[in-house]
Design a protein around this motif. Structure first.
Motif, PDB file in Angstrom:
ATOM      1  N   LEU A  76     -11.744  22.668 -39.923  1.00 52.43           N
ATOM      2  CA  LEU A  76     -13.140  22.602 -39.543  1.00 52.43           C
ATOM      3  C   LEU A  76     -13.852  23.948 -38.695  1.00 52.43           C
ATOM      4  N   GLN A  77     -14.764  24.438 -39.044  1.00 48.04           N
ATOM      5  CA  GLN A  77     -15.442  25.326 -38.118  1.00 48.04           C
ATOM      6  C   GLN A  77     -16.317  24.792 -37.235  1.00 48.04           C
ATOM      7  N   ILE A  78     -16.018  25.014 -35.878  1.00 54.39           N
ATOM      8  CA  ILE A  78     -16.833  24.406 -34.648  1.00 54.39           C
ATOM      9  C   ILE A  78     -17.285  25.292 -33.838  1.00 54.39           C
ATOM     10  N   VAL A  79     -18.568  25.471 -33.242  1.00 51.77           N
ATOM     11  CA  VAL A  79     -19.179  26.069 -32.454  1.00 51.77           C
ATOM     12  C   VAL A  79     -19.053  25.447 -30.987  1.00 51.77           C
ATOM     13  N   CYS A  80     -18.414  26.022 -30.106  1.00 47.04           N
ATOM     14  CA  CYS A  80     -17.782  25.394 -28.997  1.00 47.04           C
ATOM     15  C   CYS A  80     -18.399  26.232 -27.661  1.00 47.04           C
ATOM     16  N   GLY A  81     -18.833  25.815 -26.775  1.00 45.96           N
ATOM     17  CA  GLY A  81     -19.376  26.326 -25.443  1.00 45.96           C
ATOM     18  C   GLY A  81     -18.416  26.267 -24.058  1.00 45.96           C
ATOM     19  N   ALA A  82     -17.542  25.419 -24.310  1.00 37.41           N
ATOM     20  CA  ALA A  82     -16.536  25.461 -23.300  1.00 37.41           C
ATOM     21  C   ALA A  82     -15.801  26.777 -22.919  1.00 37.41           C
ATOM     22  N   LYS A  95     -15.695  14.541 -35.489  1.00 40.00           N
ATOM     23  CA  LYS A  95     -15.827  15.012 -36.583  1.00 40.00           C
ATOM     24  C   LYS A  95     -17.471  14.653 -37.118  1.00 40.00           C
ATOM     25  N   VAL A  96     -18.105  15.213 -38.046  1.00 34.12           N
ATOM     26  CA  VAL A  96     -19.532  14.902 -38.693  1.00 34.12           C
ATOM     27  C   VAL A  96     -19.458  13.198 -38.633  1.00 34.12           C
ATOM     28  N   GLY A  97     -20.395  12.533 -38.313  1.00 33.80           N
ATOM     29  CA  GLY A  97     -20.316  11.179 -38.408  1.00 33.80           C
ATOM     30  C   GLY A  97     -19.937  10.293 -37.172  1.00 33.80           C
ATOM     31  N   ALA A  98     -19.107  11.117 -36.223  1.00 34.93           N
ATOM     32  CA  ALA A  98     -18.539  10.529 -35.113  1.00 34.93           C
ATOM     33  C   ALA A  98     -19.425  10.118 -34.243  1.00 34.93           C
ATOM     34  N   LYS A  99     -19.142   9.206 -33.411  1.00 33.72           N
ATOM     35  CA  LYS A  99     -19.943   8.697 -32.410  1.00 33.72           C
ATOM     36  C   LYS A  99     -19.521   8.845 -30.794  1.00 33.72           C
ATOM     37  N   LEU A 100     -20.232   9.258 -30.054  1.00 32.23           N
ATOM     38  CA  LEU A 100     -19.869   9.309 -28.631  1.00 32.23           C
ATOM     39  C   LEU A 100     -20.756   8.627 -27.851  1.00 32.23           C
ATOM     40  N   PRO A 101     -20.662   8.177 -26.719  1.00 38.44           N
ATOM     41  CA  PRO A 101     -21.616   7.572 -25.782  1.00 38.44           C
ATOM     42  C   PRO A 101     -22.905   7.999 -25.875  1.00 38.44           C
ATOM     43  N   GLY A 102     -24.097   7.621 -26.434  1.00 40.95           N
ATOM     44  CA  GLY A 102     -25.423   8.092 -26.383  1.00 40.95           C
ATOM     45  C   GLY A 102     -25.588   9.254 -27.651  1.00 40.95           C
ATOM     46  N   ILE A 103     -24.499   9.495 -28.403  1.00 46.70           N
ATOM     47  CA  ILE A 103     -24.518  10.851 -29.437  1.00 46.70           C
ATOM     48  C   ILE A 103     -24.040  10.347 -30.440  1.00 46.70           C
ATOM     49  N   GLU A 104     -24.654  10.802 -31.906  1.00 43.75           N
ATOM     50  CA  GLU A 104     -24.142  10.868 -33.130  1.00 43.75           C
ATOM     51  C   GLU A 104     -23.880  12.221 -33.552  1.00 43.75           C
ATOM     52  N   ILE A 105     -22.717  12.751 -34.074  1.00 40.65           N
ATOM     53  CA  ILE A 105     -22.209  13.936 -34.612  1.00 40.65           C
ATOM     54  C   ILE A 105     -22.673  14.307 -35.917  1.00 40.65           C
ATOM     55  N   LYS A 106     -23.551  15.494 -36.020  1.00 37.76           N
ATOM     56  CA  LYS A 106     -24.030  15.681 -37.410  1.00 37.76           C
ATOM     57  C   LYS A 106     -23.742  17.091 -37.839  1.00 37.76           C
ATOM     58  N   LYS A 107     -23.858  17.640 -38.923  1.00 36.71           N
ATOM     59  CA  LYS A 107     -23.840  19.071 -39.213  1.00 36.71           C
ATOM     60  C   LYS A 107     -24.964  19.878 -38.562  1.00 36.71           C
ATOM     61  N   ALA A 108     -24.664  20.975 -37.846  1.00 35.49           N
ATOM     62  CA  ALA A 108     -25.757  21.749 -37.244  1.00 35.49           C
ATOM     63  C   ALA A 108     -25.504  23.146 -37.478  1.00 35.49           C
ATOM     64  N   LYS A 109     -26.310  23.800 -37.079  1.00 32.30           N
ATOM     65  CA  LYS A 109     -26.357  25.341 -36.974  1.00 32.30           C
ATOM     66  C   LYS A 109     -26.498  25.935 -35.438  1.00 32.30           C
ATOM     67  N   ARG A 111     -27.365  29.034 -33.569  1.00 30.57           N
ATOM     68  CA  ARG A 111     -27.387  30.630 -33.414  1.00 30.57           C
ATOM     69  C   ARG A 111     -26.924  31.159 -34.915  1.00 30.57           C
ATOM     70  N   GLY A 112     -27.173  30.417 -35.851  1.00 26.91           N
ATOM     71  CA  GLY A 112     -27.190  31.063 -37.216  1.00 26.91           C
ATOM     72  C   GLY A 112     -25.685  30.433 -37.700  1.00 26.91           C
ATOM     73  N   VAL A 113     -24.769  29.973 -36.792  1.00 23.70           N
ATOM     74  CA  VAL A 113     -23.428  29.570 -37.526  1.00 23.70           C
ATOM     75  C   VAL A 113     -23.170  28.141 -37.648  1.00 23.70           C
ATOM     76  N   GLU A 114     -22.558  27.667 -38.700  1.00 30.06           N
ATOM     77  CA  GLU A 114     -22.503  26.297 -38.932  1.00 30.06           C
ATOM     78  C   GLU A 114     -21.530  25.763 -38.015  1.00 30.06           C
ATOM     79  N   SER A 115     -21.625  24.546 -37.605  1.00 34.93           N
ATOM     80  CA  SER A 115     -20.660  23.959 -36.751  1.00 34.93           C
ATOM     81  C   SER A 115     -20.369  22.587 -37.394  1.00 34.93           C
ATOM     82  N   GLN A 116     -19.098  22.050 -37.849  1.00 38.33           N
ATOM     83  CA  GLN A 116     -18.622  20.829 -38.453  1.00 38.33           C
ATOM     84  C   GLN A 116     -18.156  19.902 -37.438  1.00 38.33           C
TER      85      GLN A 116
END
Length: 815
Positions: A76-82, A95-109, A111-116
Motif C-alpha cells: 500500500l502507498q500511504i501519505v503520512c505526516g508523522a 486500510k481503505v474502508g476502515a473506521k476510526l473514532p469519528g472517521i471513515e478512511i477513503k482513497k485520497a490524494k 498534494r497530488g500523491v495517492e494515499s491508500q
C-alpha cells in the motif's frame, strides 16, 4: 479500581457471562460498578503493517510517502505526516474502508500523491496517549518488531475489551487487585479459579540473596514484615506489549520492564512492590526506620520532601532510599544503566502510610493499598511472582533465598457462626447445607462445632471479616438480597422523638427566624487572636486548641466563642452593601485548660446573635429606626419566655472585655446553686467595631447547657379573668444607679398576691430632679381571680409597695 474483563478472564472462566451481565451480578453482590466502557472507541479494519520504504513527498516538506506491507499480498502507498515514521517499523494501518473514532478512511490524494489508507497514532485509535511512554505520545504508534504483520490491531492492543470501573467501599480493599476481584466473581458464580504461578523455582544464580543484601526493621511498630530478593544481570527495556496493554487498561503508564512488572504484580496481587538499583544501596544494607529530624528526600517525581520523625523510610547505611509505602527516592531509581535489582515487598502499618501520604499531599497507587492494609499472606507470593517475571522478561538471574525481617506474625481470624443467628438476622430459612455452600464459595473454611454452629476460618485477604455479623452479611449478599423475604420486625420498639436539647434548639431556631434573624453556619476553627476577644465568654483559663494540620493561620485553632465568627460574617456582608444585619448561630465552642492535650476538650453548646443597622427602613411617612440594646435583650426575653424560664432570668450591669462598658448586661439564671452568669448581652466595644469596620453593633452570647437543664416549654393555659383589675401608677425619684429591675423586684416581693403585673413605662432625668437622681414611672395592675377588689385592699397593698421602695432605695414619691 479499573478491571479489564479480558485480564480477569485469565483467572476465571467467564464464558457465557458478558461484561454487562457480570456488572449486574457484581453490583447486586455488593460491589458497585460505576460504568463498563469498551476499550474499542469505534475502530475496525485496522491491521499491523510493515513500513518497507519512506520517501519525502515531492510537493510537501512535512509529508512522507511510505510503502507498507499490510499482509494483503499487495503493498500500500500511504501519505503520512508523522515526523517519527521510518522504514522498518511495525505500525497500525487503517486500510481503505476502515473506521476510526469519528472517521471513515477513503482513497485520497494528498498534494497530488495517492494515499491508500492511514497510519495511525494512539490517539487516533482512541487510546489515552497520556498513558504511553513520552516517545509514543507524538506521531504514529510504533509497535514491537515481533508483532505479526496483518494481525488485527484490536487483538494486538487488546482493544476488544471492557473496563469495569469499581467504586469500592473502604472495607473492600481485597478488590484492589485482580485476584481479589477474581475471588469475588468466583464466589458469585460458583466457578473455580486459575491462580498464577508465583514462580518459586526461579533460582538461576549460584549465589544467595544473603550474600548481597541484609534487612533490618528498626521501626518495629510501623512495619511487621519486610522481604527482599536480589536479581542480577537485568536488561532494562520496554516491557512486553501484552503487559503494557494491561497496565494502560488499568490506567497505569508503562515505563520500562522493571517498573512495569512491579506495577503489574501490584495490580494482580494488590501488594505494592518497589525495585531499587542495587548498586545505589550503600553497604548492601536495608533498614526500615523512622525519618531523622530535618531529613529530606527527593522522590521519584523530582520533588524534595521534608520528612518528619513519624514518617517511615527505607534506608541504607548512609541515607534514606524511599518513603515506605508511598514513593521511592530518586537516589535509588532504576535507570537504563541498572544491572542488579533489589526487589522489595513488605507489610507496612496502614495508619503510618496514610498520615505520611496526607501530610505530604503525595498519594500513589501503593499508598492507596497500604493505608487500607494489604494481605500479609501475599507479601512473599507477590515478591516471587515479580522476580519470576523479571527473570523471564528482563533476563535477570534470581539469587537463592529471601532477605527478610519480621516483627509480627499473622494468623487467619476464626469466627463462630450459628445458623439460627444467620436466619434470625436475615429473616430467612436457610438450611445448614445452603449456608455451608455459600461459605465454601467464599473459600472460607467452616468446621462444624455441632448444632448448626461453625468455626469459620477467614483468609487474611479478607481483613474486613472479624465478627459473625460480617459473615452474615456475606451470606446475605451471596444468597441474594432479592431473595431475602420481607418479615415483620420483632422485639421491643421505641417511638422516635427529639431529646430535650434537640427540641430546645429547634424551638430557638424557629423563634429567631420568625423574628427576622438569619441563621449563620460558620467555621468551628478560627485564629488564635480571635479566641482572646471575649475572655469573659471563653473563660480566663481556657487555652486555644491548635489543629495539627490547619488550612491557614486564620483557621488554626478551635473557637472558644461564637461572636467573632458572627462579626466576620457581618463585616463580609457590610462590604457588599448589605447594611442591615440580623444573624444568630447555635453551635459548639471548645474549651480546654491544657496547652498540650492529654484529654478530650469540653464541647459546650452556645447561642449567639448579632444585630446592626436598621430595625426598620425609612419610609415616606417615618424615619429609619436603628437597632439598640433593647432589640437584642428583647429577643432573649422572648426566647426565655417561650422556654419557660423568664422568671429565673435577671440582668445586671457588667463591663466584660470586648463589650461596651456602659451598654452591657450580664445574663443571670437562678439555679439551685444560686444566680449564675450564663452570658452577656450588649453593644460591642467601639474599638472592636472599628477593627471590624462595623457600625454600632449589639450582640449576645450565652451558654445553652443551663438552659437545657431548667427550660420547661410546656404551655400552661389559664382562664381569662372574670373580674376587673385596678391600676395604680407611681413615679418615684431614686438614685441614678438604681435599676428598673431592682425596683420591679422589690414591688413584686412587697405587693402580695393581689399584684398581677408591674412595668416601667417612663424614666426621666432633667431639670426637675437633682443631677444625681432620676424619676422612674411604674404601672401596677392589681386583680383577684375570684372576686372584685375593694379600694381598701388595693390601698393597703399599694402602701406596702411605697414603704418598701422608701426603705430599700430611699425613694421619694414624685408629685
Amino acid at each position: 479500581m479499573n478491571v479489564s474483563y479480558r485480564w480477569l478472564s485469565e483467572y476465571i472462566d467467564l464464558s457465557g457471562i458478558e461484561p454487562q451481565k457480570l456488572t449486574e451480578m457484581m453490583t447486586r453482590g455488593g460491589i458497585e460498578i460505576d460504568s463498563v466502557p469498551s476499550r474499542n472507541a469505534g475502530v475496525s479494519n485496522v491491521v499491523v503493517g510493515y513500513v518497507k520504504t519512506r520517501e519525502k513527498h515531492p510537493d510537501a516538506d512535512k509529508l512522507s510517502v511510505v510503502t507498507v506491507d499490510a499482509g494483503t499480498g499487495e503493498d500500500l502507498q500511504i501519505v503520512c505526516g508523522a515526523p517519527n515514521i521510518a522504514a522498518g517499523q511495525k505500525v497500525p494501518v487503517a486500510k481503505v474502508g476502515a473506521k476510526l473514532p469519528g472517521i471513515e478512511i477513503k482513497k485520497a490524494k494528498l498534494r497530488g500523491v495517492e494515499s491508500q489508507g492511514m497510519i495511525c497514532s494512539a490517539r487516533e485509535l482512541g487510546i489515552n496517549d497520556k498513558l504511553l511512554p513520552k516517545e509514543q505520545q507524538e506521531g504514529i504508534l510504533v509497535l514491537p518488531s515481533e508483532t505479526e504483520i496483518g494481525r488485527d490491531i484490536l487483538d494486538v492492543l487488546a482493544l476488544s475489551d471492557h473496563i469495569l470501573e469499581l467504586d469500592l467501599t473502604p472495607n473492600r480493599s481485597d478488590c484492589l487487585s485482580m485476584l481479589g476481584v477474581a475471588y469475588e466473581v468466583s464466589a458469585l458464580t460458583g466457578r473455580s479459579l486459575r491462580l498464577p504461578d508465583p514462580g518459586q523455582d526461579l533460582y538461576a544464580a549460584a549465589d544467595k540473596t544473603s550474600d548481597h543484601i541484609s534487612v533490618r526493621i528498626t521501626a518495629t511498630e510501623n512495619c511487621s514484615l519486610y522481604t527482599a530478593r536480589y536479581i542480577k544481570g537485568v536488561k532494562v527495556g520496554p516491557s512486553p506489549l501484552w503487559m503494557q496493554n494491561r497496565l494502560i487498561a488499568a490506567g497505569v503508564r508503562p515505563i520500562n520492564n522493571i517498573v512495569d512488572i512491579t506495577n503489574y504484580v501490584m495490580l494482580e496481587y494488590g501488594q505494592p512492590l518497589h525495585a531499587f538499583d542495587a548498586k545505589k544501596i550503600a553497604e548492601g544494607r536495608i533498614d526500615v526506620r523512622l525519618a531523622k529530624p530535618g531529613e529530606a528526600l527527593v522522590t521519584l517525581d523530582d520533588q524534595e520532601r521534608k520528612l518528619e520523625p513519624h514518617m517511615l523510610v527505607i534506608a541504607d547505611g548512609e541515607k534514606a532510599l524511599g518513603l515506605a509505602g508511598v514513593m521511592g527516592g530518586a537516589n535509588s531509581e532504576v535507570t537504563e544503566d541498572t544491572t542488579d535489582i533489589v526487589l522489595e515487598s513488605a507489610k507496612f502499618d496502614g495508619g503510618t502510610i496514610r498520615r505520611t501520604s496526607r501530610q505530604l499531599g503525595l498519594r500513589s497507587e501503593a499508598s492507596a493499598r497500604f493505608e487500607k492494609e494489604v494481605d500479609p499472606s501475599r507479601v512473599r507470593e507477590a515478591l516471587d511472582r515479580a522476580a519470576g517475571l523479571m527473570a523471564k522478561y528482563a533476563e535477570g538471574l534470581v539469587t537463592e533465598g529471601i532477605a527478610e525481617a519480621e516483627t509480627a506474625s499473622f494468623e487467619p481470624a476464626v469466627v463462630r457462626l450459628s445458623l439460627d443467628r444467620v436466619n434470625g438476622m436475615l429473616g430467612t430459612s436457610l438450611s445448614s447445607l445452603e449456608a455451608e455452600t455459600i461459605l465454601t464459595r467464599l473459600q472460607f473454611a467452616a468446621v462444624s462445632a455441632g448444632n448448626d454452629v461453625w468455626d469459620v476460618t477467614v483468609p487474611t485477604r479478607r481483613g474486613d471479616m472479624t465478627r459473625d455479623v460480617d459473615l452474615i452479611e456475606e451470606v446475605a449478599r451471596l444468597h441474594g438480597y432479592d431473595e431475602i423475604p420481607t418479615t415483620l420486625i420483632e422485639g421491643a420498639s421505641t417511638a422516635g422523638s427529639l431529646t430535650k436539647p434537640q427540641a430546645i434548639r429547634r424551638e430557638l431556631r424557629t423563634l429567631l427566624t420568625n423574628a427576622g434573624l438569619q441563621e449563620a453556619i460558620s467555621y468551628s476553627v478560627t485564629s488564635a487572636q480571635r479566641t482572646g476577644l471575649f475572655p469573659a465568654l471563653s473563660g480566663e483559663d481556657v487555652k486555644p486548641i491548635a489543629l495539627a494540620m490547619p488550612m491557614s493561620e486564620e483557621r488554626s485553632v478551635l473557637r472558644t466563642t461564637i461572636l467573632p465568627s458572627l462579626m466576620e460574617a457581618a463585616a463580609y456582608n457590610l462590604t457588599r452593601k448589605n447594611n442591615d444585619i440580623a444573624l444568630f448561630e447555635i453551635a459548639s465552642v471548645y474549651h480546654s485548660d491544657e496547652e498540650a492535650l492529654t484529654r478530650l476538650p469540653q464541647e459546650k453548646p452556645r447561642l449567639a446573635l448579632l444585630l446592626a443597622g436598621s430595625r426598620r427602613a425609612a419610609g415616606w411617612n417615618r424615619p429609619a429606626e436603628t437597632v439598640d440594646f433593647y432589640d437584642a435583650k428583647g429577643l432573649l426575653e422572648t426566647a426565655f419566655r417561650r422556654l419557660g424560664i423568664e422568671a429565673r432570668i435577671s440582668y445586671e450591669a457588667a463591663q466584660p472585655e470586648g463589650f461596651h462598658p456602659g451598654r452591657t448586661a450580664a445574663i443571670k439564671l437562678e439555679t439551685e446553686r444560686g444566680a449564675e452568669t450564663i452570658g452577656y448581652v450588649g453593644q460591642l466595644h467601639p474599638e472592636l467595631q472599628r477593627e471590624f469596620d462595623l457600625p454600632d453593633t449589639f450582640a449576645a452570647e450565652l451558654s445553652l447547657a443551663p438552659v437545657y437543664e431548667y427550660a420547661d416549654n410546656r404551655i400552661e393555659y389559664k382562664p381569662l379573668p372574670r373580674y376587673p383589675a385596678m391600676e395604680r401608677d407611681i413615679a418615684v425619684v431614686v438614685d441614678r444607679g438604681v435599676s428598673g429591675g431592682a425596683l420591679t423586684a422589690a414591688i413584686e416581693a412587697s405587693a402580695g398576691e393581689l399584684l398581677e403585673s408591674v412595668r416601667v413605662f417612663d424614666v426621666y432625668t432633667g431639670d426637675r430632679v437633682a443631677a444625681d437622681k432620676k424619676s422612674v414611672a411604674l404601672a401596677l395592675v392589681y386583680r383577684h381571680a375570684e372576686r372584685t377588689l375593694t379600694d381598701d385592699e388595693v390601698t393597703a397593698a399599694h402602701g406596702n409597695v411605697l414603704a418598701r421602695l422608701e426603705q430599700s432605695f430611699a425613694a421619694e414619691l414624685r408629685k
